[in-house]
Design an enzyme around this catalytic site. Structure first.
Site, PDB file in Angstrom:
ATOM      1  N   ALA A   1     -33.601  32.746  47.790  1.00 33.86           N
ATOM      2  CA  ALA A   1     -34.639  31.757  47.453  1.00 33.86           C
ATOM      3  C   ALA A   1     -34.047  30.357  47.416  1.00 33.86           C
ATOM      4  O   ALA A   1     -34.483  29.494  46.656  1.00 33.86           O
ATOM      5  CB  ALA A   1     -35.282  32.114  46.113  1.00 33.86           C
TER       6      ALA A   1
ATOM      7  N   HIS B   1     -24.757  31.387  68.102  1.00 33.69           N
ATOM      8  CA  HIS B   1     -25.216  30.219  67.339  1.00 33.69           C
ATOM      9  C   HIS B   1     -23.981  29.591  66.680  1.00 33.69           C
ATOM     10  O   HIS B   1     -23.758  29.694  65.492  1.00 33.69           O
ATOM     11  CB  HIS B   1     -26.232  30.701  66.294  1.00 33.69           C
ATOM     12  CG  HIS B   1     -26.826  29.616  65.460  1.00 33.69           C
ATOM     13  ND1 HIS B   1     -27.381  28.473  65.977  1.00 33.69           N
ATOM     14  CD2 HIS B   1     -26.972  29.508  64.108  1.00 33.69           C
ATOM     15  CE1 HIS B   1     -27.842  27.717  64.987  1.00 33.69           C
ATOM     16  NE2 HIS B   1     -27.597  28.319  63.844  1.00 33.69           N
TER      17      HIS B   1
ATOM     18  N   ARG C   1     -19.568  27.277  61.219  1.00 34.63           N
ATOM     19  CA  ARG C   1     -20.322  28.437  60.722  1.00 34.63           C
ATOM     20  C   ARG C   1     -19.380  29.620  60.501  1.00 34.63           C
ATOM     21  O   ARG C   1     -19.560  30.403  59.582  1.00 34.63           O
ATOM     22  CB  ARG C   1     -21.440  28.807  61.704  1.00 34.63           C
ATOM     23  CG  ARG C   1     -22.533  27.738  61.800  1.00 34.63           C
ATOM     24  CD  ARG C   1     -23.650  28.165  62.733  1.00 34.63           C
ATOM     25  NE  ARG C   1     -24.684  27.149  62.872  1.00 34.63           N
ATOM     26  CZ  ARG C   1     -24.654  26.163  63.774  1.00 34.63           C
ATOM     27  NH1 ARG C   1     -23.637  26.056  64.614  1.00 34.63           N
ATOM     28  NH2 ARG C   1     -25.640  25.282  63.841  1.00 34.63           N
TER      29      ARG C   1
ATOM     30  N   ARG D   1     -33.798  21.603  68.586  1.00 39.02           N
ATOM     31  CA  ARG D   1     -32.979  20.375  68.471  1.00 39.02           C
ATOM     32  C   ARG D   1     -32.814  19.733  69.840  1.00 39.02           C
ATOM     33  O   ARG D   1     -32.977  18.522  69.984  1.00 39.02           O
ATOM     34  CB  ARG D   1     -31.608  20.730  67.869  1.00 39.02           C
ATOM     35  CG  ARG D   1     -31.699  21.045  66.396  1.00 39.02           C
ATOM     36  CD  ARG D   1     -30.364  21.421  65.787  1.00 39.02           C
ATOM     37  NE  ARG D   1     -30.518  21.524  64.339  1.00 39.02           N
ATOM     38  CZ  ARG D   1     -29.878  22.379  63.558  1.00 39.02           C
ATOM     39  NH1 ARG D   1     -28.987  23.215  64.072  1.00 39.02           N
ATOM     40  NH2 ARG D   1     -30.102  22.404  62.257  1.00 39.02           N
TER      41      ARG D   1
ATOM     42  N   ASN E   1     -19.980  35.253  53.285  1.00 39.51           N
ATOM     43  CA  ASN E   1     -21.343  35.686  53.595  1.00 39.51           C
ATOM     44  C   ASN E   1     -21.415  37.146  54.045  1.00 39.51           C
ATOM     45  O   ASN E   1     -22.435  37.810  53.845  1.00 39.51           O
ATOM     46  CB  ASN E   1     -21.979  34.753  54.625  1.00 39.51           C
ATOM     47  CG  ASN E   1     -22.445  33.462  53.967  1.00 39.51           C
ATOM     48  OD1 ASN E   1     -22.434  33.345  52.737  1.00 39.51           O
ATOM     49  ND2 ASN E   1     -22.849  32.487  54.767  1.00 39.51           N
TER      50      ASN E   1
ATOM     51  N   VAL F   1     -33.301  27.490  52.608  1.00 41.29           N
ATOM     52  CA  VAL F   1     -33.891  28.106  53.808  1.00 41.29           C
ATOM     53  C   VAL F   1     -34.940  29.137  53.412  1.00 41.29           C
ATOM     54  O   VAL F   1     -36.057  29.142  53.941  1.00 41.29           O
ATOM     55  CB  VAL F   1     -32.801  28.756  54.694  1.00 41.29           C
ATOM     56  CG1 VAL F   1     -33.436  29.479  55.880  1.00 41.29           C
ATOM     57  CG2 VAL F   1     -31.799  27.710  55.182  1.00 41.29           C
TER      58      VAL F   1
HETATM   59  N1  APR Z   1     -28.754  38.587  47.089  1.00 42.47           N
HETATM   60  C1  APR Z   1     -29.789  37.708  47.129  1.00 42.47           C
HETATM   61  N2  APR Z   1     -29.644  36.376  47.153  1.00 42.47           N
HETATM   62  C2  APR Z   1     -28.396  35.891  47.123  1.00 42.47           C
HETATM   63  C3  APR Z   1     -27.257  36.733  47.103  1.00 42.47           C
HETATM   64  C4  APR Z   1     -27.478  38.137  47.072  1.00 42.47           C
HETATM   65  N3  APR Z   1     -26.463  39.016  47.047  1.00 42.47           N
HETATM   66  N4  APR Z   1     -26.156  35.946  47.087  1.00 42.47           N
HETATM   67  C5  APR Z   1     -26.583  34.672  47.121  1.00 42.47           C
HETATM   68  N5  APR Z   1     -27.927  34.637  47.142  1.00 42.47           N
HETATM   69  C6  APR Z   1     -28.818  33.481  47.154  1.00 42.47           C
HETATM   70  C7  APR Z   1     -28.333  32.343  46.282  1.00 42.47           C
HETATM   71  O1  APR Z   1     -28.593  32.602  44.908  1.00 42.47           O
HETATM   72  C8  APR Z   1     -29.136  31.163  46.822  1.00 42.47           C
HETATM   73  O2  APR Z   1     -30.349  30.986  46.121  1.00 42.47           O
HETATM   74  O3  APR Z   1     -28.891  32.899  48.443  1.00 42.47           O
HETATM   75  C9  APR Z   1     -29.433  31.583  48.278  1.00 42.47           C
HETATM   76  C10 APR Z   1     -28.800  30.641  49.322  1.00 42.47           C
HETATM   77  O4  APR Z   1     -29.442  29.433  49.219  1.00 42.47           O
HETATM   78  P1  APR Z   1     -28.739  28.023  49.521  1.00 42.47           P
HETATM   79  O5  APR Z   1     -27.430  27.959  48.816  1.00 42.47           O
HETATM   80  O6  APR Z   1     -29.759  26.967  49.256  1.00 42.47           O
HETATM   81  O7  APR Z   1     -28.401  28.094  51.073  1.00 42.47           O
HETATM   82  P2  APR Z   1     -29.408  27.802  52.312  1.00 42.47           P
HETATM   83  O8  APR Z   1     -29.370  26.382  52.656  1.00 42.47           O
HETATM   84  O9  APR Z   1     -30.725  28.442  51.997  1.00 42.47           O
HETATM   85  O10 APR Z   1     -28.681  28.602  53.469  1.00 42.47           O
HETATM   86  C11 APR Z   1     -28.566  30.008  53.425  1.00 42.47           C
HETATM   87  O11 APR Z   1     -28.873  30.240  55.791  1.00 42.47           O
HETATM   88  O12 APR Z   1     -28.970  28.788  57.590  1.00 42.47           O
HETATM   89  C12 APR Z   1     -28.166  29.647  56.862  1.00 42.47           C
HETATM   90  O13 APR Z   1     -25.939  28.732  57.118  1.00 42.47           O
HETATM   91  C13 APR Z   1     -27.007  28.934  56.211  1.00 42.47           C
HETATM   92  O14 APR Z   1     -25.765  30.901  55.611  1.00 42.47           O
HETATM   93  C14 APR Z   1     -26.627  29.902  55.115  1.00 42.47           C
HETATM   94  C15 APR Z   1     -27.981  30.528  54.718  1.00 42.47           C
END
Ligand code: APR
Length: 308
Positions: free
Chosen positions: A8, A173, A86, A149, A93, A11
């Site tokens: 949440a 990507h 990435r 893009r 990740n 993205v």
């Molecule tokens: N289960 C569920 N959610 C998780 C877990 C998990 N095990 N681990 C982390 N998260 C959640 C985090 O709590 C956070 O809310 O994933 C979310 C990631 O959100 P952001 O840090 O805002 O990252 P975001 O910009 O959304 O990007 C997420 O998408 O485009 C790709 O490269 C980008 O790998 C990145 C991913």
């Protein structure tokens, strides 16, 4: 249709918002941080009376709530910081996506899965292996974003309507993605008739650097508005069985001379997922670049030691 969005963050929440605003399904927004998905979901729902959408989103920290999802979008994981590629996200990740995959195997093994977490081609592979999803039912999001893009940069350079510009970006990507100027058009007119070679090369380079350019601006975190739009286009093509021709990270089994890996190729996307991989008549030079990119993805998969 029940659609689960995992993560949440920027993205995931932007995606959930776009999905419900387009009435694409009933969305479950899942995150491990307590209160985050619940608060964001409630905030989104409080916009429904103003915006008039009928779909709902609920937030949860309970993996059991993912049960019965027909479609899952995986966005959980850390995002890039300035100076990172990435690939630098791989180790952290991979652990996060592997734990999510365990939940998906238990709760929604039949779902079509769209992986977004980077490095996306490798983590799509990891998810497919861990969940056991049939390969035509799992995809990675990358090519639509990179192509959008490229299209935007072409439109800006020419001063033409964005909607008139079409383009394809194939390959992984990552930094060695493959924008294809030969297949880029403005309402059917090749960009090679409208732009100099030098201009095209500049736009290609900016496309390859497109994600990093945003990261440099934001200083922490990475892009999410355009990624969420790209995910939404994939979801819509599946949910509404539109059979759109879109570049996605898909499982290649011999197409383009690539076997046994996910990489960005044009696919027809419909109700069952990847209906077909479309093989473009690439030149020898384009094919060589595609193979360089896919070999890079393969080396990272080997690094993770995942079979499949
Ligand atoms: N289960 C569920 N959610 C998780 C877990 C998990 N095990 N681990 C982390 N998260 C959640 C985090 O709590 C956070 O809310 O994933 C979310 C990631 O959100 P952001 O840090 O805002 O990252 P975001 O910009 O959304 O990007 C997420 O998408 O485009 C790709 O490269 C980008 O790998 C990145 C991913």
């Amino acid at each position: 249709m029940k659609i689960a969005v995992i993560g949440a963050g920027f993205v995931g929440s932007t995606t959930a918002q776009r999905l419900i605003e387009r009435n694409l399904g009933e969305v479950v927004l899942y995150d491990i941080v307590e209160g985050l998905p619940q608060g964001k979901a409630l905030d989104m729902m409080e916009s429904a009376p103003i915006l008039g959408f009928e779909s709902r989103v609920v937030g949860t920290n309970d993996p059991k709530d993912l049960s019965g999802s027909a479609l899952v979008v995986v966005t959980s994981g850390i995002a890039r910081q300035p100076g990172m590629s990435r690939d630098d996200l791989l180790e952290r990740n991979a652990g996060i996506v592997a734990s999510v995959a365990d939940h998906l195997r238990e709760q929604a093994p039949q779902a079509i899965v769209i992986v977004v977490t980077n490095p996306v081609d490798i983590l799509t592979h990891l998810t497919a292996v861990k969940v056991g999803t049939p390969k035509e039912r799992i995809l990675g999001m990358g090519g639509i974003l990179d192509s959008s893009r490229f299209r935007h940069f072409i439109a800006m350079e020419l001063g033409v309507a964005q909607a008139d510009v079409d383009a394809m970006v194939l390959g992984g990507h990552g930094d060695d993605m493959l924008p294809l100027p030969r297949f880029a058009t403005v309402n059917g007119v090749s960009i090679e008739a409208l732009l100099s070679q030098e201009q095209i090369e500049k736009l290609v380079a900016r496309t390859r650097d497109g994600g990093a350019e945003i990261v440099r601006h934001l200083k922490k975190g990475s892009a999410y508005y355009a990624p969420a739009a790209a995910i939404t286009q994939m979801v819509e093509s599946i949910v509404r069985d539109q059979r759109r021709l879109l570049p996605c990270s898909a499982w290649c089994s011999g197409q383009y001379g690539i076997t046994g890996q996910f990489v960005g190729v044009p696919v027809i996307l419909g109700r069952e997922g990847v209906e077909k991989i479309v093989e473009l008549p690439l030149s020898a030079a384009e094919m060589k670049e595609l193979h360089t990119s896919s070999a890079h993805v393969a080396s990272k998969i080997a690094q993770l030691q995942i079979a499949g």
